[in-house]
Write a protein that holds these residues in place. Structure first.
Motif, PDB file in Angstrom:
ATOM      1  N   LEU A  73      67.436  74.627  31.076  1.00 56.17           N
ATOM      2  CA  LEU A  73      68.051  75.385  31.374  1.00 56.17           C
ATOM      3  C   LEU A  73      67.828  75.361  33.124  1.00 56.17           C
ATOM      4  CD1 LEU A  73      69.724  78.595  32.015  1.00 56.17           C
ATOM      5  CD2 LEU A  73      67.675  79.955  31.573  1.00 56.17           C
ATOM      6  N   ASP A  74      68.969  75.054  34.214  1.00 58.08           N
ATOM      7  CA  ASP A  74      68.943  75.094  35.166  1.00 58.08           C
ATOM      8  C   ASP A  74      68.369  76.024  35.749  1.00 58.08           C
ATOM      9  OD1 ASP A  74      68.952  74.213  38.013  1.00 58.08           O
ATOM     10  OD2 ASP A  74      71.699  73.361  37.389  1.00 58.08           O
ATOM     11  N   GLY A  75      67.127  75.648  37.107  1.00 53.99           N
ATOM     12  CA  GLY A  75      66.365  76.448  37.368  1.00 53.99           C
ATOM     13  C   GLY A  75      65.507  77.461  36.656  1.00 53.99           C
ATOM     14  N   SER A  76      64.961  76.838  35.349  1.00 58.89           N
ATOM     15  CA  SER A  76      64.210  77.886  34.860  1.00 58.89           C
ATOM     16  C   SER A  76      62.464  76.965  35.060  1.00 58.89           C
ATOM     17  CB  SER A  76      64.428  77.273  33.681  1.00 58.89           C
ATOM     18  OG  SER A  76      64.136  75.655  32.660  1.00 58.89           O
ATOM     19  N   VAL A  77      61.393  77.048  34.332  1.00 61.50           N
ATOM     20  CA  VAL A  77      60.296  76.580  34.606  1.00 61.50           C
ATOM     21  C   VAL A  77      59.991  76.467  33.584  1.00 61.50           C
ATOM     22  CG1 VAL A  77      57.477  77.504  35.061  1.00 61.50           C
ATOM     23  CG2 VAL A  77      59.982  78.801  36.167  1.00 61.50           C
ATOM     24  N   VAL A  78      58.927  74.917  33.252  1.00 61.31           N
ATOM     25  CA  VAL A  78      57.781  73.962  32.133  1.00 61.31           C
ATOM     26  C   VAL A  78      57.409  74.850  32.695  1.00 61.31           C
ATOM     27  CG1 VAL A  78      57.958  72.330  30.655  1.00 61.31           C
ATOM     28  CG2 VAL A  78      60.085  72.682  31.994  1.00 61.31           C
ATOM     29  N   THR A 126      46.682  75.118  32.796  1.00 59.38           N
ATOM     30  CA  THR A 126      48.299  75.172  33.015  1.00 59.38           C
ATOM     31  C   THR A 126      49.277  74.515  33.842  1.00 59.38           C
ATOM     32  OG1 THR A 126      48.523  76.852  31.233  1.00 59.38           O
ATOM     33  CG2 THR A 126      50.959  76.788  31.848  1.00 59.38           C
ATOM     34  N   ILE A 127      49.809  73.688  33.685  1.00 56.76           N
ATOM     35  CA  ILE A 127      51.027  72.945  34.947  1.00 56.76           C
ATOM     36  C   ILE A 127      52.102  73.615  34.161  1.00 56.76           C
ATOM     37  CG2 ILE A 127      52.290  70.811  35.217  1.00 56.76           C
ATOM     38  CD1 ILE A 127      49.103  70.544  34.929  1.00 56.76           C
ATOM     39  N   SER A 128      52.857  74.537  35.621  1.00 64.09           N
ATOM     40  CA  SER A 128      53.996  74.203  36.003  1.00 64.09           C
ATOM     41  C   SER A 128      55.005  74.335  36.644  1.00 64.09           C
ATOM     42  CB  SER A 128      53.862  76.224  36.445  1.00 64.09           C
ATOM     43  OG  SER A 128      52.980  77.165  35.561  1.00 64.09           O
ATOM     44  N   ALA A 129      56.509  73.705  36.045  1.00 65.47           N
ATOM     45  CA  ALA A 129      57.192  72.915  37.258  1.00 65.47           C
ATOM     46  C   ALA A 129      58.442  73.710  37.592  1.00 65.47           C
ATOM     47  CB  ALA A 129      56.963  71.355  36.276  1.00 65.47           C
ATOM     48  N   MET A 130      59.049  73.648  37.855  1.00 69.09           N
ATOM     49  CA  MET A 130      60.529  73.978  37.958  1.00 69.09           C
ATOM     50  C   MET A 130      61.039  72.590  37.963  1.00 69.09           C
ATOM     51  SD  MET A 130      63.426  73.612  40.146  1.00 69.09           S
ATOM     52  CE  MET A 130      63.932  73.399  41.575  1.00 69.09           C
ATOM     53  N   VAL A 131      62.260  73.078  36.944  1.00 73.94           N
ATOM     54  CA  VAL A 131      63.029  71.566  36.897  1.00 73.94           C
ATOM     55  C   VAL A 131      64.862  72.726  37.161  1.00 73.94           C
ATOM     56  CG1 VAL A 131      62.003  71.571  34.515  1.00 73.94           C
ATOM     57  CG2 VAL A 131      63.533  72.960  34.743  1.00 73.94           C
ATOM     58  N   GLY A 132      65.695  71.704  37.414  1.00 75.43           N
ATOM     59  CA  GLY A 132      66.366  71.593  37.647  1.00 75.43           C
ATOM     60  C   GLY A 132      67.675  71.273  36.344  1.00 75.43           C
ATOM     61  N   SER A 133      68.642  70.983  36.460  1.00 77.59           N
ATOM     62  CA  SER A 133      69.168  71.166  35.001  1.00 77.59           C
ATOM     63  C   SER A 133      68.990  69.540  34.181  1.00 77.59           C
ATOM     64  CB  SER A 133      70.596  70.590  35.033  1.00 77.59           C
ATOM     65  OG  SER A 133      71.311  70.075  36.090  1.00 77.59           O
ATOM     66  N   GLY A 134      69.466  69.420  33.200  1.00 77.49           N
ATOM     67  CA  GLY A 134      68.184  68.148  32.603  1.00 77.49           C
ATOM     68  C   GLY A 134      68.318  68.318  31.266  1.00 77.49           C
ATOM     69  N   PHE A 135      67.793  67.320  30.484  1.00 80.05           N
ATOM     70  CA  PHE A 135      68.019  67.299  28.872  1.00 80.05           C
ATOM     71  C   PHE A 135      66.180  67.259  28.723  1.00 80.05           C
ATOM     72  CE2 PHE A 135      71.561  65.521  30.671  1.00 80.05           C
ATOM     73  CZ  PHE A 135      72.314  66.116  29.599  1.00 80.05           C
ATOM     74  N   PHE A 136      65.739  67.899  27.592  1.00 82.28           N
ATOM     75  CA  PHE A 136      64.637  67.236  26.545  1.00 82.28           C
ATOM     76  C   PHE A 136      64.595  66.575  25.150  1.00 82.28           C
ATOM     77  CE2 PHE A 136      65.245  71.691  25.465  1.00 82.28           C
ATOM     78  CZ  PHE A 136      64.594  71.491  24.288  1.00 82.28           C
ATOM     79  N   SER A 137      63.956  66.262  24.827  1.00 81.32           N
ATOM     80  CA  SER A 137      63.564  65.702  23.931  1.00 81.32           C
ATOM     81  C   SER A 137      62.364  65.436  22.715  1.00 81.32           C
ATOM     82  CB  SER A 137      64.406  63.969  23.549  1.00 81.32           C
ATOM     83  OG  SER A 137      63.362  62.936  24.199  1.00 81.32           O
ATOM     84  N   ILE A 138      62.495  65.791  21.541  1.00 81.83           N
ATOM     85  CA  ILE A 138      61.559  66.158  20.350  1.00 81.83           C
ATOM     86  C   ILE A 138      61.311  65.061  19.707  1.00 81.83           C
ATOM     87  CG2 ILE A 138      59.652  67.424  19.388  1.00 81.83           C
ATOM     88  CD1 ILE A 138      60.806  69.833  20.785  1.00 81.83           C
ATOM     89  N   ALA A 139      60.648  64.416  19.380  1.00 82.10           N
ATOM     90  CA  ALA A 139      60.342  62.417  18.577  1.00 82.10           C
ATOM     91  C   ALA A 139      58.709  62.805  17.985  1.00 82.10           C
ATOM     92  CB  ALA A 139      61.666  62.033  18.488  1.00 82.10           C
ATOM     93  N   ALA A 140      58.511  62.632  16.717  1.00 77.73           N
ATOM     94  CA  ALA A 140      57.719  62.414  16.415  1.00 77.73           C
ATOM     95  C   ALA A 140      55.964  62.674  17.530  1.00 77.73           C
ATOM     96  CB  ALA A 140      57.321  59.973  16.516  1.00 77.73           C
ATOM     97  N   ASP A 141      56.106  64.012  17.911  1.00 78.38           N
ATOM     98  CA  ASP A 141      55.217  64.406  18.976  1.00 78.38           C
ATOM     99  C   ASP A 141      54.757  64.008  20.415  1.00 78.38           C
ATOM    100  OD1 ASP A 141      53.965  66.304  17.352  1.00 78.38           O
ATOM    101  OD2 ASP A 141      52.153  64.767  15.996  1.00 78.38           O
ATOM    102  N   GLU A 142      55.450  63.390  20.564  1.00 80.23           N
ATOM    103  CA  GLU A 142      56.716  62.894  22.055  1.00 80.23           C
ATOM    104  C   GLU A 142      58.147  64.017  22.384  1.00 80.23           C
ATOM    105  OE1 GLU A 142      57.172  59.743  22.264  1.00 80.23           O
ATOM    106  OE2 GLU A 142      55.047  58.137  21.278  1.00 80.23           O
ATOM    107  N   VAL A 143      57.438  64.406  23.442  1.00 83.22           N
ATOM    108  CA  VAL A 143      58.431  65.261  24.505  1.00 83.22           C
ATOM    109  C   VAL A 143      58.297  64.582  26.012  1.00 83.22           C
ATOM    110  CG1 VAL A 143      59.065  67.582  25.493  1.00 83.22           C
ATOM    111  CG2 VAL A 143      57.024  66.925  22.933  1.00 83.22           C
ATOM    112  N   SER A 144      59.793  64.574  26.031  1.00 84.07           N
ATOM    113  CA  SER A 144      60.211  63.727  26.568  1.00 84.07           C
ATOM    114  C   SER A 144      60.977  65.042  27.607  1.00 84.07           C
ATOM    115  CB  SER A 144      61.182  62.907  26.824  1.00 84.07           C
ATOM    116  OG  SER A 144      60.322  61.859  26.888  1.00 84.07           O
ATOM    117  N   VAL A 145      61.074  65.144  28.763  1.00 79.09           N
ATOM    118  CA  VAL A 145      62.205  66.636  29.724  1.00 79.09           C
ATOM    119  C   VAL A 145      62.180  65.258  30.900  1.00 79.09           C
ATOM    120  CG1 VAL A 145      61.397  68.539  31.418  1.00 79.09           C
ATOM    121  CG2 VAL A 145      59.552  67.994  28.816  1.00 79.09           C
TER     122      VAL A 145
END
Length: 128
Positions: A46-51, A61-80
């Protein structure tokens, strides 16, 4: 206990990477909590959200503002992968407040600037 391998990146730089117990991201379909063993997913941020990332070492806890984009989850790996991202601890709060005031005053039909300004403040720990 298993951990997640997490990478949060923007086109400019790697924002954060490391081991985490949990990641919470907001997608265009709702909030998603990610724990080790999560099913594979490809989602749209979601554009303009917090991860939020809970480091495996029990640190803050790490907090980051994110603009538009994607994330993927596979085999306990998370890419934002975010078009724009900024760690909460790096945000200049007075500057973020000014940006929010300007975005609200502009009264534009495109609320992207306002959403991103609000997300910057939330990532910095300021409720708006």
């Amino acid at each position: 206990m298993a951990n997640l391998k997490v990478g949060l990146v923007s086109p400019e730089r790697e924002i954060w990477s490391g081991e985490a117990r949990m990641v919470v991201a907001q997608t265009i379909e709702g909030s998603l909590g990610i724990l080790p063993g999560h099913a594979p997913v490809l989602g749209v941020l979601l554009d303009g959200s917090v991860v939020r990332i809970e480091p495996a070492d029990g640190g803050e806890t790490i907090s980051a503002m994110v603009g538009s984009g994607f994330f993927s989850i596979a085999a306990d790996e998370v890419s934002v992968l975010a078009e724009q991202a900024e760690l909460g601890e790096e945000i200049d709060v007075p500057d973020a407040r000014r940006a929010l005031d300007e975005a609200v005053a502009a009264e534009s039909e495109d609320s992207t600037l306002e959403r991103r300004a609000r997300a910057r403040l939330r990532a910095a720990g300021v409720e708006v």
